[in-house]
Scaffold this motif. Structure first.
Motif, PDB file in Angstrom:
ATOM      1  N   ARG A  17      40.603 -22.498  29.303  1.00 42.90           N
ATOM      2  CA  ARG A  17      41.463 -22.083  28.184  1.00 42.90           C
ATOM      3  C   ARG A  17      40.933 -22.622  26.863  1.00 42.90           C
ATOM      4  O   ARG A  17      40.921 -21.920  25.856  1.00 42.90           O
ATOM      5  CB  ARG A  17      42.886 -22.576  28.408  1.00 42.90           C
ATOM      6  N   ARG A  49      44.322 -14.326  37.936  1.00 40.60           N
ATOM      7  CA  ARG A  49      43.873 -15.719  38.050  1.00 40.60           C
ATOM      8  C   ARG A  49      44.387 -16.489  36.854  1.00 40.60           C
ATOM      9  O   ARG A  49      44.452 -15.969  35.743  1.00 40.60           O
ATOM     10  CB  ARG A  49      42.351 -15.832  38.092  1.00 40.60           C
ATOM     11  N   GLU A  50      44.721 -17.755  37.082  1.00 41.95           N
ATOM     12  CA  GLU A  50      45.186 -18.648  36.031  1.00 41.95           C
ATOM     13  C   GLU A  50      44.054 -19.635  35.742  1.00 41.95           C
ATOM     14  O   GLU A  50      43.710 -20.451  36.596  1.00 41.95           O
ATOM     15  CB  GLU A  50      46.441 -19.394  36.510  1.00 41.95           C
ATOM     16  N   ASP A 105      41.905 -22.833  34.359  1.00 43.64           N
ATOM     17  CA  ASP A 105      42.277 -24.231  34.131  1.00 43.64           C
ATOM     18  C   ASP A 105      42.212 -24.538  32.633  1.00 43.64           C
ATOM     19  O   ASP A 105      41.808 -23.703  31.819  1.00 43.64           O
ATOM     20  CB  ASP A 105      41.398 -25.178  34.948  1.00 43.64           C
ATOM     21  N   ALA A 106      42.633 -25.735  32.275  1.00 41.84           N
ATOM     22  CA  ALA A 106      42.725 -26.126  30.863  1.00 41.84           C
ATOM     23  C   ALA A 106      41.365 -26.074  30.172  1.00 41.84           C
ATOM     24  O   ALA A 106      41.272 -25.688  29.008  1.00 41.84           O
ATOM     25  CB  ALA A 106      43.339 -27.518  30.744  1.00 41.84           C
ATOM     26  N   GLU A 142      47.022 -23.511  25.521  1.00 40.60           N
ATOM     27  CA  GLU A 142      46.827 -24.167  26.794  1.00 40.60           C
ATOM     28  C   GLU A 142      47.975 -23.901  27.747  1.00 40.60           C
ATOM     29  O   GLU A 142      47.854 -24.084  28.936  1.00 40.60           O
ATOM     30  CB  GLU A 142      46.622 -25.664  26.581  1.00 40.60           C
TER      31      GLU A 142
END
Length: 107
Positions: free
Chosen positions: A88, A81-82, A84-85, A40
């Motif tokens: 993940r 891009r990252e 979100d939790a 995470e």
């Protein structure tokens, strides 16, 4: 327990529970907790593409199972891009499940 039910065509298709509650359900069932293939904190994202390929999954297959578009997955894999939790956790679950299926002995 807070459960979100996702339906398609009026039929329940998925049940989504918070990660901590999912881990508690596993513990109550006497199963070990799921190992996260993609942490995470994002540490596992650098190897996401190679891990996916090692498991024999196409970008389209993984994206469909996670519930995102293949183009968005490509952006995540390239580090543009990252996620979100929730994404993940989905990636970790799907990749972990695929790894377990590969390791399972044939009947």
């Amino acid at each position: 327990m807070s459960v979100q039910v996702i339906s398609r065509d009026g039929e329940a298709e998925y049940a989504v529970v918070p990660w901590a509650e999912y881990q508690a359900l596993l513990a109550a069932a006497g199963r070990p907790s799921e190992q996260t293939a993609v942490s995470e904190s994002g540490d596992g994202l650098a190897q996401l593409s190679s891990r996916r390929e090692a498991l024999g999954l196409s970008r389209e297959q993984l994206a469909r199972q996670v519930g995102i578009s293949p183009s968005y997955l490509e952006l995540i894999e390239r580090g543009e891009r990252e996620p979100d939790a929730a994404i993940r956790r989905s990636l970790a679950f799907v990749l972990g499940k695929a790894a377990q299926e590969q390791e399972a002995p044939a009947p």
